[in-house]
Design a protein around this motif. Structure first.
Motif, mmCIF file in Angstrom:
data_model
loop_
_atom_site.group_PDB
_atom_site.id
_atom_site.type_symbol
_atom_site.label_atom_id
_atom_site.label_comp_id
_atom_site.label_asym_id
_atom_site.label_seq_id
_atom_site.Cartn_x
_atom_site.Cartn_y
_atom_site.Cartn_z
ATOM 1 N N LYS A 103 0.853 -1.181 0.000
ATOM 2 C CA LYS A 103 0.000 0.000 0.000
ATOM 3 C C LYS A 103 0.892 1.234 0.000
ATOM 4 O O LYS A 103 2.111 1.122 0.125
ATOM 5 C CB LYS A 103 -0.957 -0.010 1.188
ATOM 6 C CG LYS A 103 -0.317 0.064 2.553
ATOM 7 C CD LYS A 103 -1.404 -0.026 3.615
ATOM 8 C CE LYS A 103 -0.900 0.203 5.000
ATOM 9 N NZ LYS A 103 -1.988 0.132 5.974
ATOM 10 N N LYS A 104 0.296 2.399 -0.145
ATOM 11 C CA LYS A 104 1.058 3.641 -0.195
ATOM 12 C C LYS A 104 1.810 3.837 1.123
ATOM 13 O O LYS A 104 1.264 3.597 2.206
ATOM 14 C CB LYS A 104 0.114 4.808 -0.439
ATOM 15 C CG LYS A 104 0.822 6.102 -0.731
ATOM 16 C CD LYS A 104 -0.086 7.299 -0.989
ATOM 17 C CE LYS A 104 -1.507 6.998 -1.267
ATOM 18 N NZ LYS A 104 -2.347 8.189 -1.428
ATOM 19 N N LYS A 158 5.115 6.403 3.137
ATOM 20 C CA LYS A 158 5.814 7.678 3.101
ATOM 21 C C LYS A 158 7.199 7.457 3.694
ATOM 22 O O LYS A 158 7.336 6.937 4.798
ATOM 23 C CB LYS A 158 5.057 8.735 3.909
ATOM 24 C CG LYS A 158 5.601 10.142 3.732
ATOM 25 C CD LYS A 158 4.928 11.140 4.659
ATOM 26 C CE LYS A 158 3.667 11.678 4.034
ATOM 27 N NZ LYS A 158 3.102 12.800 4.856
ATOM 28 N N LYS A 185 5.663 10.630 -0.493
ATOM 29 C CA LYS A 185 4.682 9.563 -0.684
ATOM 30 C C LYS A 185 5.145 8.655 -1.817
ATOM 31 O O LYS A 185 5.544 9.125 -2.884
ATOM 32 C CB LYS A 185 3.304 10.136 -1.009
ATOM 33 C CG LYS A 185 2.671 10.864 0.149
ATOM 34 C CD LYS A 185 1.326 11.426 -0.220
ATOM 35 C CE LYS A 185 0.758 12.219 0.955
ATOM 36 N NZ LYS A 185 -0.518 12.858 0.606
ATOM 37 N N ILE A 186 5.075 7.342 -1.556
ATOM 38 C CA ILE A 186 5.473 6.336 -2.546
ATOM 39 C C ILE A 186 4.288 5.405 -2.740
ATOM 40 O O ILE A 186 3.775 4.836 -1.777
ATOM 41 C CB ILE A 186 6.716 5.553 -2.070
ATOM 42 C CG1 ILE A 186 7.883 6.518 -1.835
ATOM 43 C CG2 ILE A 186 7.086 4.470 -3.066
ATOM 44 C CD1 ILE A 186 9.096 5.877 -1.195
ATOM 45 N N LYS A 187 3.871 5.260 -3.985
ATOM 46 C CA LYS A 187 2.701 4.413 -4.249
ATOM 47 C C LYS A 187 3.054 2.933 -4.099
ATOM 48 O O LYS A 187 4.222 2.544 -4.151
ATOM 49 C CB LYS A 187 2.107 4.702 -5.616
ATOM 50 C CG LYS A 187 3.013 4.399 -6.773
ATOM 51 C CD LYS A 187 2.339 4.786 -8.092
ATOM 52 C CE LYS A 187 3.275 4.493 -9.253
ATOM 53 N NZ LYS A 187 2.682 4.805 -10.524
ATOM 54 N N ALA A 188 2.034 2.120 -3.905
ATOM 55 C CA ALA A 188 2.223 0.670 -3.807
ATOM 56 C C ALA A 188 2.937 0.191 -5.061
ATOM 57 O O ALA A 188 2.682 0.678 -6.161
ATOM 58 C CB ALA A 188 0.872 -0.023 -3.645
ATOM 59 N N GLY A 189 3.862 -0.750 -4.868
ATOM 60 C CA GLY A 189 4.606 -1.263 -6.011
ATOM 61 C C GLY A 189 5.924 -1.876 -5.573
ATOM 62 O O GLY A 189 6.211 -1.981 -4.372
ATOM 63 N N SER A 221 13.375 3.122 -8.722
ATOM 64 C CA SER A 221 12.287 2.462 -9.462
ATOM 65 C C SER A 221 12.745 1.294 -10.330
ATOM 66 O O SER A 221 11.922 0.501 -10.765
ATOM 67 C CB SER A 221 11.547 3.479 -10.328
ATOM 68 O OG SER A 221 12.413 3.998 -11.323
#
Length: 189
Positions: free
Chosen positions: A97-98, A100, A105-109, A128
């Motif tokens: 999930k998102k 910080k 803020k870093i999105k899910a991934g 990335s």
């Protein structure tokens, strides 16, 4: 009857020969001296039983090099250089999930982790690009965030590069330790 016996015998011999040829050609790799490992937050997420509401928030896949009597930071891993955060392939972190980190803020991934160790501080990098070997092709333009964290000197050395998590009020600390060095990266969610 004699013909059936000859056919069965021939098939048996052919099958045995084919099986020997197939297994003789396969060469499995030897065990890696820096074994791969996985850590989750919460730590017990992969052991959740049916009906338990424990879901992973973070998963890290990394390789665990050993000290083997060597001086690590400042010698084997030079201060000021980008380091792969373990051994072998670059360390991979998955946020379910998102989150910080360092106010960003870093999105899910799925991302890679690198570090720039120094004597008193480390720069922890979330990047990335994934599926790279070491830091040889590290691309700074793919950095999501860089965070400086203080170094804690340990009295007793840690043999294997090690990761764990501790709980924070609004997230978790990623605790990194190897040799006589420990750093912590706060992750909020």
């Amino acid at each position: 009857m004699k013909n059936i016996f000859i056919v069965v015998f021939a098939l048996f011999c052919f099958s045995a020969k084919a099986q020997q040829a197939a297994t003789a050609e396969i060469k499995f790799p030897v065990a890696d001296p820096s074994p791969a490992d996985i850590i989750y937050f919460p730590l017990n997420a992969p052991k959740a039983k049916a009906g338990e509401l424990i879901k992973p928030v973070i998963k890290i896949i990394y390789s665990r090099p050993q000290k083997k009597g060597r001086d690590i930071f400042g010698v084997l891993e030079q201060y000021g250089n980008v380091w792969r955060f373990g051994a072998n392939e670059s360390t991979e972190v998955r946020f379910f999930k998102k989150v910080k980190i360092g106010g960003k803020k870093i999105k899910a991934g799925t991302y890679s982790l690198f570090a720039i160790p120094n004597k008193d501080t480390w720069t922890i990098i979330v990047n990335s690009e994934t599926d790279k070997w070491g830091a040889f092709t590290y691309n700074q333009s793919k950095d999501i965030v860089r965070v400086n964290v203080p170094v804690k000197t340990l009295t007793k050395p840690i043999e294997y590069f090690s990761l764990t998590f501790t709980t924070l009020n609004e997230g978790a600390n990623l605790v990194i330790g190897w040799d006589k060095t420990q750093v912590e990266l706060p992750i909020n969610f």
